[in-house]
Structures are given as C-alpha cells and as structure tokens.
Write a protein that holds these residues in place. Structure first.
Motif, short mmCIF file in Angstrom:
data_model
loop_
_atom_site.label_atom_id
_atom_site.label_comp_id
_atom_site.label_asym_id
_atom_site.label_seq_id
_atom_site.Cartn_x
_atom_site.Cartn_y
_atom_site.Cartn_z
N ALA A 1 -7.28 1.24 -8.28
CA ALA A 1 -6.10 1.87 -7.66
C ALA A 1 -6.35 2.10 -6.18
CB ALA A 1 -5.79 3.18 -8.36
N GLY A 2 -5.35 1.71 -5.36
CA GLY A 2 -5.42 1.86 -3.92
C GLY A 2 -5.97 0.64 -3.19
N ARG B 1 0.83 -1.22 0.00
CA ARG B 1 0.00 0.00 0.00
C ARG B 1 0.86 1.26 0.00
NH1 ARG B 1 -4.27 -2.50 3.88
NH2 ARG B 1 -5.87 -3.01 2.37
N ARG B 2 1.85 1.29 0.90
CA ARG B 2 2.73 2.47 0.97
C ARG B 2 3.48 2.66 -0.35
NH1 ARG B 2 4.62 -0.06 5.41
NH2 ARG B 2 6.72 -0.07 4.53
N THR B 3 3.97 1.58 -0.91
CA THR B 3 4.74 1.67 -2.16
C THR B 3 3.84 2.09 -3.31
OG1 THR B 3 6.23 -0.02 -1.30
CG2 THR B 3 6.32 0.41 -3.67
N ALA B 4 2.61 1.55 -3.37
CA ALA B 4 1.67 1.90 -4.43
C ALA B 4 1.28 3.37 -4.37
CB ALA B 4 0.43 1.02 -4.36
N ALA B 5 1.38 3.99 -3.20
CA ALA B 5 1.05 5.41 -3.03
C ALA B 5 2.20 6.34 -3.42
CB ALA B 5 0.65 5.68 -1.59
N ASP B 6 3.35 5.77 -3.77
CA ASP B 6 4.52 6.57 -4.17
C ASP B 6 4.40 6.91 -5.66
OD1 ASP B 6 7.04 7.51 -4.99
OD2 ASP B 6 8.13 6.13 -3.68
N ALA B 7 3.77 8.05 -5.95
CA ALA B 7 3.48 8.43 -7.34
C ALA B 7 4.74 8.52 -8.20
CB ALA B 7 2.72 9.75 -7.36
N ALA C 1 -1.77 0.07 -8.06
CA ALA C 1 -1.31 1.45 -7.91
C ALA C 1 -1.93 2.37 -8.95
CB ALA C 1 0.22 1.50 -8.03
#
Length: 179
Positions: free
Chosen positions: A121-122, A28-34, A86
């Motif tokens: 996404a998310g 989750r944290r990595t997928a939020a790294d645009a 993501a």
C-alpha cells in the motif's frame, strides 16, 4: 462493475497529454483517499472495478483484487500508464525488453529480462508504451485495491501466455470487448 461515463476527449487546442509522472501522481493522490478506497465493492471471486475521472482525458480505474487473482501477461499498446496499490500488496512481473509492437505471434525472450516488484500500500510505478507485465495479488486471504491511469485511453490490450522464455501473443482486446 463500471460507474461514471468516460471523460471527454481533449480538443486539438486542449491541454497537453498527461505525462507518466502526472499519471503516477494522480494514482498516488487517489490511492490515499481512504473514503474512495473503502467504497469499492469487493467480490470474493473476481476483480471489481470502478471507472474514475483521470487527469487530462486519461482513463483511470479503481480495481479490487481478491486473494490469489492476477491479470495474466499483457500490455497496454500505445498507452503510457501508472498504478499504485491503495490497500494490501500487489506483485508485478515485468519484462525489461523492448518487444516488437506488431507482426509476431511467438518470441523467445533473452535471459535477464525478467523484473519483479512488490508494491505494498502506497507504492506504485509508471510505465511507457508497450510495457509487458502481469500484476498479482498473491495473498491467500486479503484483498488488494489499486488505482490505475492510462493515456491515451486504452486503444487495445494484448494478452500473452508465457512458458519459460517463450512469450506467445494470444489475444488482442479492444474497448468494445470490455463493455
């Protein structure tokens, strides 16, 4: 495409193995790294991937999915895992049944074992050992990107074919097959 080297194996006195929840939190944290997500090269014909440093010695990947692509039915053997979409949307078909781990080539599945999830996404999920599924990008015109993490690092992947309620083991892949 693979960049970065594998994480060192944890020592016998090292940290505890990451849980499914910790792998999902990492995804989750990595997928939020645009910035990271936008750095993945996308290919219109095939999936692309970059190896990431996962938590606690886990194996992690950033994967790009062209429109209309998928994994086919497979499992991750003895590894637990998690993945999060993501960008775009992925669909997962899974079996809600505990399958024998070895010693079979063909199984007749019971009615009611099929599960389906849409993961925009998310959204993501974690899963236990021997989880049989396929992941698809059904969009006709949009790439999807996802983050995946597995522990222990994938010892093998078993690939299956499916016709109706019949699941057939087709191939067993090991890490040396992916180099």
């Amino acid at each position: 495409m693979s960049v970065s080297s594998p994480a060192p194996a944890p020592s016998a006195a090292g940290p505890a193995a990451p849980t499914q929840a910790e792998l999902l939190d990492f995804a989750r944290r990595t997928a939020a790294d645009a910035e990271l997500i936008s750095s993945l090269p996308l290919d219109p014909e095939g999936r692309t991937w970059v190896r990431l440093e996962g938590p606690g010695g886990s194996e992690a990947w950033l994967i790009g999915w062209p429109p209309g692509t998928g994994t086919g039915w497979h499992d991750h053997a003895e590894s637990v895992g998690a993945f999060v979409t993501a960008a775009g949307e992925l669909k997962e078909h899974a079996l809600a049944a505990r399958l024998p781990t070895d010693g079979w080539k063909t199984l007749e599945l019971s009615d009611g074992v099929d599960r389906e999830r849409r993961l925009p996404a998310g959204r993501g999920r974690s899963f236990g050992r021997h989880h049989v599924h396929e992941v698809l990008n059904e969009s006709p015109d949009r790439h999807a990107v996802s983050v995946h993490a597995y522990y222990p690092p994938l010892p093998r992947i078993r690939r299956y074919s499916r016709a109706g309620q019949t699941l057939r083991l087709e191939q067993v892949e090991r890490p040396e097959d992916w180099q």
